[in-house]
Design a protein around this motif. Structure first.
Motif, PDB file in Angstrom:
ATOM      1  N   ARG A  77     -11.937   3.801   0.812  1.00 25.90           N
ATOM      2  CA  ARG A  77     -13.149   3.044   1.150  1.00 25.90           C
ATOM      3  C   ARG A  77     -12.791   1.702   1.800  1.00 25.90           C
ATOM      4  O   ARG A  77     -13.484   1.236   2.703  1.00 25.90           O
ATOM      5  N   ILE A  78     -11.684   1.082   1.344  1.00 25.18           N
ATOM      6  CA  ILE A  78     -11.239  -0.184   1.936  1.00 25.18           C
ATOM      7  C   ILE A  78     -10.662   0.081   3.320  1.00 25.18           C
ATOM      8  O   ILE A  78     -10.938  -0.643   4.279  1.00 25.18           O
ATOM      9  N   GLU A 111     -16.783 -10.181   4.132  1.00 20.84           N
ATOM     10  CA  GLU A 111     -18.155 -10.412   3.687  1.00 20.84           C
ATOM     11  C   GLU A 111     -18.831  -9.104   3.276  1.00 20.84           C
ATOM     12  O   GLU A 111     -19.528  -9.025   2.265  1.00 20.84           O
ATOM     13  N   HIS A 112     -18.609  -8.067   4.071  1.00 21.79           N
ATOM     14  CA  HIS A 112     -19.210  -6.766   3.762  1.00 21.79           C
ATOM     15  C   HIS A 112     -18.664  -6.212   2.452  1.00 21.79           C
ATOM     16  O   HIS A 112     -19.410  -5.671   1.635  1.00 21.79           O
ATOM     17  N   LEU A 113     -17.371  -6.350   2.252  1.00 23.88           N
ATOM     18  CA  LEU A 113     -16.763  -5.862   1.005  1.00 23.88           C
ATOM     19  C   LEU A 113     -17.324  -6.620  -0.195  1.00 23.88           C
ATOM     20  O   LEU A 113     -17.675  -6.015  -1.219  1.00 23.88           O
ATOM     21  N   HIS A 114     -17.422  -7.933  -0.078  1.00 20.08           N
ATOM     22  CA  HIS A 114     -17.975  -8.729  -1.174  1.00 20.08           C
ATOM     23  C   HIS A 114     -19.430  -8.349  -1.446  1.00 20.08           C
ATOM     24  O   HIS A 114     -19.855  -8.264  -2.611  1.00 20.08           O
ATOM     25  N   SER A 117     -19.790  -5.466  -3.727  1.00 21.98           N
ATOM     26  CA  SER A 117     -19.174  -5.613  -5.053  1.00 21.98           C
ATOM     27  C   SER A 117     -17.726  -5.157  -5.119  1.00 21.98           C
ATOM     28  O   SER A 117     -17.277  -4.641  -6.149  1.00 21.98           O
ATOM     29  N   VAL A 118     -16.990  -5.336  -4.025  1.00 20.95           N
ATOM     30  CA  VAL A 118     -15.543  -5.123  -4.088  1.00 20.95           C
ATOM     31  C   VAL A 118     -14.955  -6.406  -4.649  1.00 20.95           C
ATOM     32  O   VAL A 118     -14.922  -7.441  -3.982  1.00 20.95           O
ATOM     33  N   THR A 119     -14.511  -6.345  -5.886  1.00 22.27           N
ATOM     34  CA  THR A 119     -14.075  -7.561  -6.588  1.00 22.27           C
ATOM     35  C   THR A 119     -12.566  -7.750  -6.587  1.00 22.27           C
ATOM     36  O   THR A 119     -12.077  -8.799  -7.003  1.00 22.27           O
ATOM     37  N   ASP A 120     -11.827  -6.744  -6.163  1.00 21.89           N
ATOM     38  CA  ASP A 120     -10.368  -6.858  -6.142  1.00 21.89           C
ATOM     39  C   ASP A 120      -9.956  -7.727  -4.955  1.00 21.89           C
ATOM     40  O   ASP A 120     -10.037  -7.295  -3.794  1.00 21.89           O
ATOM     41  N   ALA A 121      -9.525  -8.942  -5.233  1.00 25.40           N
ATOM     42  CA  ALA A 121      -9.167  -9.887  -4.167  1.00 25.40           C
ATOM     43  C   ALA A 121      -8.021  -9.357  -3.307  1.00 25.40           C
ATOM     44  O   ALA A 121      -7.965  -9.631  -2.099  1.00 25.40           O
ATOM     45  N   HIS A 125      -8.113  -8.983   0.700  1.00 25.65           N
ATOM     46  CA  HIS A 125      -7.062  -9.661   1.477  1.00 25.65           C
ATOM     47  C   HIS A 125      -6.334  -8.675   2.387  1.00 25.65           C
ATOM     48  O   HIS A 125      -6.057  -8.987   3.563  1.00 25.65           O
ATOM     49  N   GLU A 126      -6.024  -7.490   1.875  1.00 25.25           N
ATOM     50  CA  GLU A 126      -5.329  -6.475   2.684  1.00 25.25           C
ATOM     51  C   GLU A 126      -6.158  -6.126   3.914  1.00 25.25           C
ATOM     52  O   GLU A 126      -5.631  -6.021   5.032  1.00 25.25           O
ATOM     53  N   ALA A 127      -7.464  -5.932   3.722  1.00 27.02           N
ATOM     54  CA  ALA A 127      -8.339  -5.592   4.845  1.00 27.02           C
ATOM     55  C   ALA A 127      -8.408  -6.753   5.836  1.00 27.02           C
ATOM     56  O   ALA A 127      -8.345  -6.555   7.059  1.00 27.02           O
ATOM     57  N   TRP A 128      -8.538  -7.976   5.315  1.00 32.91           N
ATOM     58  CA  TRP A 128      -8.636  -9.155   6.169  1.00 32.91           C
ATOM     59  C   TRP A 128      -7.378  -9.290   7.027  1.00 32.91           C
ATOM     60  O   TRP A 128      -7.459  -9.500   8.249  1.00 32.91           O
TER      61      TRP A 128
END
Length: 239
Positions: A77-78, A111-114, A117-121, A125-128
């Protein structure tokens, strides 16, 4: 930071493809991914949207071939969201931001992940990082598997593998140069000249907002190429 990706865009988006119901074999059937697909589809022209989907299909296959944790349901999903958003910096909502187009796409993805409710920082970070560095040769290929695959997939879709660091593996090259695979995904998501669409979008942003195109960046190099030959109407010569 770039403007929120949820900001309304113009109701007309020339070149946007006709909507299709995301098939279960393409989009992970969870709200995060379905929403990402719909949002990117609505906010990018068809050539760039189709390129983003093809990048996902390449990256998913690379992860599966490597038997990577990124191919598991939870992390896919990420991976999906990062691939779909990797060129969101070319959308209308990023036009007036001083941030580079890669950073705008990375911020929009985070922003979309947050928002979902994607809470795993670490995942955010990996996606960013994968998006922010996907135009950075020699860095993206080595900083993380996801960043590596996003860059390799984007290059493959633009026939740019010749510029890749020799560290590309035989297995990766075999998949990325598989003509049957390419023909299959391009039949479903046609090319529509993405090099022209993306190059023009990034260059126009850099001309409007010089801070978006630092001299040594990909955008900056394309802006310089345009300024050297402003009458050229083809794909930006520095693409």
């Amino acid at each position: 930071m770039c403007p929120p990706s949820s900001l309304p865009l113009s109701s007309t988006n020339p070149g946007t493809s006709a909507p299709e119901d995301p098939p279960p074999d393409l989009v992970p059937s969870i709200p995060l991914c379905l929403s990402a697909y719909d949002h990117v589809h609505q906010n990018l022209p068809a050539p760039i949207f189709n390129h983003s989907v093809r990048v996902y299909l390449y990256v998913k296959s690379l992860a599966e071939r490597a038997q990577s944790p990124w191919a598991t349901q939870d992390r896919l999903r990420i991976l999906f969201t990062a691939c779909l958003f990797h060129d969101m910096g070319a959308s209308n909502s990023a036009n007036d931001s001083p941030e580079r187009f890669e950073v705008c796409g990375a911020d929009a993805c985070a922003e979309h992940l947050h928002a979902h409710s994607v809470t795993d920082a670490a995942d955010v970070h990996e996606a960013w990082v994968a998006i922010a560095l996907h135009t950075s040769p020699g860095i993206a290929e080595r900083i993380s598997p996801l960043a590596r695959w996003v860059r390799l997939a984007a290059l493959a879709d633009f026939d740019g593998l010749r510029s890749v660091n020799p560290s590309i593996t035989g297995s990766e090259q075999e998949l990325l140069e598989d003509e049957v695979f390419r023909e299959g995904i391009e039949k479903r998501f046609p090319r529509l000249d993405p090099e022209k669409a993306l190059g023009d979008a990034v260059t126009e942003q850099g001309l409007r907002q010089p801070k978006k195109a630092p001299p040594a960046s990909w955008a900056g190099i394309m802006v310089r190429a345009h300024q050297e030959d402003p009458e050229w109407e083809g794909v930006n010569k520095a693409f």
